[in-house]
Design a protein around this motif. Structure first.
Motif, PDB file in Angstrom:
ATOM      1  N   ARG A 172     -12.501 -21.449   1.022  1.00  0.00           N
ATOM      2  CA  ARG A 172     -12.842 -22.877   1.147  1.00  0.00           C
ATOM      3  C   ARG A 172     -11.804 -23.613   1.993  1.00  0.00           C
ATOM      4  O   ARG A 172     -10.611 -23.589   1.682  1.00  0.00           O
ATOM      5  CB  ARG A 172     -12.952 -23.507  -0.248  1.00  0.00           C
ATOM      6  N   LEU A 173     -12.275 -24.299   3.024  1.00  0.00           N
ATOM      7  CA  LEU A 173     -11.388 -25.017   3.936  1.00  0.00           C
ATOM      8  C   LEU A 173     -11.425 -26.529   3.712  1.00  0.00           C
ATOM      9  O   LEU A 173     -10.776 -27.271   4.447  1.00  0.00           O
ATOM     10  CB  LEU A 173     -11.790 -24.727   5.389  1.00  0.00           C
ATOM     11  N   ASN A 174     -12.151 -26.971   2.695  1.00  0.00           N
ATOM     12  CA  ASN A 174     -12.378 -28.410   2.525  1.00  0.00           C
ATOM     13  C   ASN A 174     -11.786 -28.959   1.222  1.00  0.00           C
ATOM     14  O   ASN A 174     -12.242 -29.969   0.701  1.00  0.00           O
ATOM     15  CB  ASN A 174     -13.886 -28.700   2.552  1.00  0.00           C
TER      16      ASN A 174
ATOM     17  N   ALA B  71      -9.735 -30.881   7.495  1.00  0.00           N
ATOM     18  CA  ALA B  71     -10.839 -29.911   7.490  1.00  0.00           C
ATOM     19  C   ALA B  71     -11.141 -29.412   8.906  1.00  0.00           C
ATOM     20  O   ALA B  71     -11.369 -28.227   9.125  1.00  0.00           O
ATOM     21  CB  ALA B  71     -12.080 -30.529   6.857  1.00  0.00           C
ATOM     22  N   ARG B  72     -11.131 -30.330   9.876  1.00  0.00           N
ATOM     23  CA  ARG B  72     -11.416 -29.935  11.259  1.00  0.00           C
ATOM     24  C   ARG B  72     -10.324 -29.025  11.807  1.00  0.00           C
ATOM     25  O   ARG B  72     -10.596 -28.029  12.482  1.00  0.00           O
ATOM     26  CB  ARG B  72     -11.548 -31.172  12.134  1.00  0.00           C
TER      27      ARG B  72
ATOM     28  N   LYS C 258     -10.544 -25.628  10.265  1.00  0.00           N
ATOM     29  CA  LYS C 258     -11.682 -24.879  10.823  1.00  0.00           C
ATOM     30  C   LYS C 258     -11.296 -24.240  12.153  1.00  0.00           C
ATOM     31  O   LYS C 258     -11.580 -23.067  12.407  1.00  0.00           O
ATOM     32  CB  LYS C 258     -12.877 -25.818  11.002  1.00  0.00           C
TER      33      LYS C 258
ATOM     34  N   HIS D 207      -8.877 -21.475  11.507  1.00  0.00           N
ATOM     35  CA  HIS D 207      -9.547 -20.353  10.858  1.00  0.00           C
ATOM     36  C   HIS D 207     -10.307 -19.517  11.890  1.00  0.00           C
ATOM     37  O   HIS D 207     -10.378 -18.282  11.768  1.00  0.00           O
ATOM     38  CB  HIS D 207     -10.507 -20.869   9.784  1.00  0.00           C
ATOM     39  N   GLU D 208     -10.861 -20.183  12.903  1.00  0.00           N
ATOM     40  CA  GLU D 208     -11.514 -19.442  13.986  1.00  0.00           C
ATOM     41  C   GLU D 208     -10.494 -18.588  14.737  1.00  0.00           C
ATOM     42  O   GLU D 208     -10.777 -17.471  15.153  1.00  0.00           O
ATOM     43  CB  GLU D 208     -12.196 -20.424  14.940  1.00  0.00           C
TER      44      GLU D 208
ATOM     45  N   THR E 180     -20.953 -31.387   9.185  1.00  0.00           N
ATOM     46  CA  THR E 180     -22.141 -30.538   9.046  1.00  0.00           C
ATOM     47  C   THR E 180     -23.427 -31.355   8.894  1.00  0.00           C
ATOM     48  O   THR E 180     -24.505 -30.898   9.279  1.00  0.00           O
ATOM     49  CB  THR E 180     -21.983 -29.600   7.837  1.00  0.00           C
TER      50      THR E 180
ATOM     51  N   GLU F  98     -20.673 -31.898   1.454  1.00  0.00           N
ATOM     52  CA  GLU F  98     -19.483 -31.310   0.828  1.00  0.00           C
ATOM     53  C   GLU F  98     -19.629 -31.358  -0.687  1.00  0.00           C
ATOM     54  O   GLU F  98     -20.322 -32.235  -1.232  1.00  0.00           O
ATOM     55  CB  GLU F  98     -18.224 -32.089   1.228  1.00  0.00           C
TER      56      GLU F  98
END
Length: 535
Positions: free
Chosen positions: A119-121, A131-132, A135, A138-139, A260, A317
């Motif tokens: 979970r990133l949020n 969160a951005r 993300k 994480h990529e 999202t 979310e």
């Protein structure tokens, strides 16, 4: 004359290593002699990398200069440039160590980097910015070649997750009973602050002062029903085994619209609306209103777009628990717990907005109702182990909460240490929380000093940091005697101003230069004598 045959060139240090040819040659020779006189065995690429990276596995010095909640995320990320990915992930966090994510900032980043936490949020204070950034990082993690983790990450990967005991984690809450609430402000106040009481006897929870209390609130039904109407759906539409109304009430956040949701809207619309939704999904602000777009406002902005209820819910979310500083002492009132909560209400355009958890506590639950809760252990915010040690507490507004708990605990345990409280708010007539309690503690001698600051009583605004400067000589004397100093409140303004005032006091009355005073305050933090509970 015999011709000498030169020994074969030995390559132990990989050619990709960040050394000059001369440095590589010397290191190759050194390791050749160290490993064997009969001929070395070249290191594999992984072994060479391990040698170069050192015992930490990532050449990181362990320092975290970005761990400062007053720094904006752009500055924090700049400070983390060139550091390992897990450290840059830490810099993306809000730096409050508040525990709302279930970790501190360092451990949350470690868990994401080790892939034990998907979970990133979870960083609520960090919001969309965090969160951005996570993300994007994480990529980068997904693209990186697989490598052997360092000892800390290896433990995180190989150690099975241990489910926290009931009531000790956001993922395992228990039901406590809501008892009562009372308004702390008197008529004339511009604020709405409530004292909230819970009964913990039925869930066997205890706590220590300095801990926080997690509340799993529910969304306001009026807002839920308006959103269902805008979707053109029925309250009873089934989503994941529940009705749509139940899911929107209990499970998902209706606050800031997530990226999202704008992505989903871009898939089911076209033209200028599609481009606008795509821009919002990428963190842009085409109309200058992105900061005000909650879920309902997003639906209103894209009028006529009606996502399928299930796709709509999947784009939102999860509804996060909210943490509050505990304002009571288990030693003083076993089985009871109190909070001091500012109620959040504001208007955007013509629409009233409500703080989800604060209004849930202030008006939507009734005495006897069961609420899902948990106790969040504090991260280094606690009374000194030595009860004789003096303490200085600085808590304007609801920042008084943990210090009320400290005082009640010291009274219940008979701690002999001196206690000094700085409290401030807008107006003395209507915003002096717990005035009778505090004055009684001062009369009894438990509260050694009570220093007050009211920002709206005079023509010029006057804050707790101004009061600190007025009594700077005495405050320095307490510090010189070994006092611990505590700050609770707003991270970006109050806490920063208080720390600046403290530096000035140390410089003036401790006969130090500004740089020496900054180092002195830094040492107080390192030694646990300067602790903050900020948000």
């Amino acid at each position: 004359m015999n011709q000498m045959t030169p020994p074969p060139k030995v390559e132990i240090i990989p050619s990709s290593a960040p050394f000059s040819e001369a440095q590589r040659s010397w290191l190759n020779g050194f390791f050749t002699g160290l490993l064997s006189s009969d001929g070395p065995t070249p290191l594999s690429a992984e072994q060479g990398a391990a040698v170069l990276q050192g015992p930490s596995g990532d050449r990181d010095d362990g320092e975290a200069p970005w761990h400062d909640q007053t720094l904006p995320i752009a500055e924090r990320m700049k400070l983390a440039e060139g550091r390992p990915l897990r450290r840059r992930m830490m810099a993306a966090m809000a730096q409050q160590d508040c525990g709302q994510c279930g970790y501190n900032c360092n451990d949350y980043s470690e868990a994401i980097a080790s892939k034990s936490e998907p979970r990133l949020n979870l960083c609520v204070p960090g919001g969309k910015e965090t969160a951005r950034m996570l993300k994007a990082l994480h990529e980068e993690l997904a693209k990186a070649p697989a490598a052997s983790p360092g000892p800390a990450l290896a433990r995180a990967v190989t150690t099975p997750a241990v489910t926290a005991e009931p009531g000790r984690s956001r993922d395992n809450p228990v039901a406590a009973t809501f008892v009562s609430r009372r308004l702390l402000n008197k008529p004339g106040s511009e604020k709405e602050t409530w004292h909230i009481d819970f009964d913990l006897s039925g869930c066997d929870l205890d706590y220590v002062v300095g801990d926080s209390f997690g509340i799993c609130a529910r969304n306001e039904l009026g807002l839920v029903d308006q959103i269902i109407a805008m979707l053109g759906a029925s309250h009873t539409t089934e989503v994941g085994g529940k009705t749509l109304r139940e899911v929107l009430t209990d499970d998902v956040s209706l606050a800031p619209a997530p990226d999202t949701l704008f992505e989903l809207i871009s898939y089911i619309t076209g033209g200028a609306q599609r481009e606008k939704a795509r821009a919002l999904a990428q963190g842009e602000d085409p109309d200058g209103d992105a900061a005000t777009l909650d879920v309902m406002a997003a639906l209103q902005k894209f009028t006529g777009v009606r996502p399928h209820p299930e796709a709509f819910v999947e784009a939102l979310e999860p509804l996060q628990p909210r943490l509050y500083s505990i304002s009571s002492s288990h030693n003083a009132t076993p089985g009871k717990l109190s909070l001091t909560v500012d109620c959040v209400r504001y208007v955007v355009g013509k629409r009233k907005r409500l703080g989800v958890t604060s209004t849930f506590l202030a008006e939507r639950i009734k005495p006897g109702d069961q609420v899902k809760v948990y106790v969040q252990k504090s991260h280094g915010f606690a009374l000194p182990q030595d009860p004789k040690k003096p303490i200085i507490m600085i808590g304007p507004g609801t920042g008084i909460a943990p210090f009320r708990a400290f005082l009640l605990d010291r009274k219940a345990t008979g701690a002999p240490g001196k206690n000094w409280l700085f409290f401030g708010h807008q107006r003395s007539e209507c915003d002096f929380f717990y005035a009778d309690e505090l004055n009684a503690l001062k009369t009894s001698g438990l509260l050694t000093r009570l220093s007050l600051a009211w920002s709206r009583d005079g023509e010029k605004k006057f804050y707790v940091q101004d009061r600190m400067r007025e009594v700077g000589r005495e405050l320095w004397t307490w510090l010189a005697e070994g006092a611990n100093i505590y700050v609770c409140g707003d991270a970006k303004r109050m806490a920063k101003d208080v720390e600046r005032a403290l530096v000035d006091i140390v410089a003036q009355f401790g006969a130090r230069s500004t740089d020496e005073a900054i180092r002195f305050v830094g040492e107080l933090k390192k030694n646990g004598r300067f602790q903050q509970d900020v948000y």
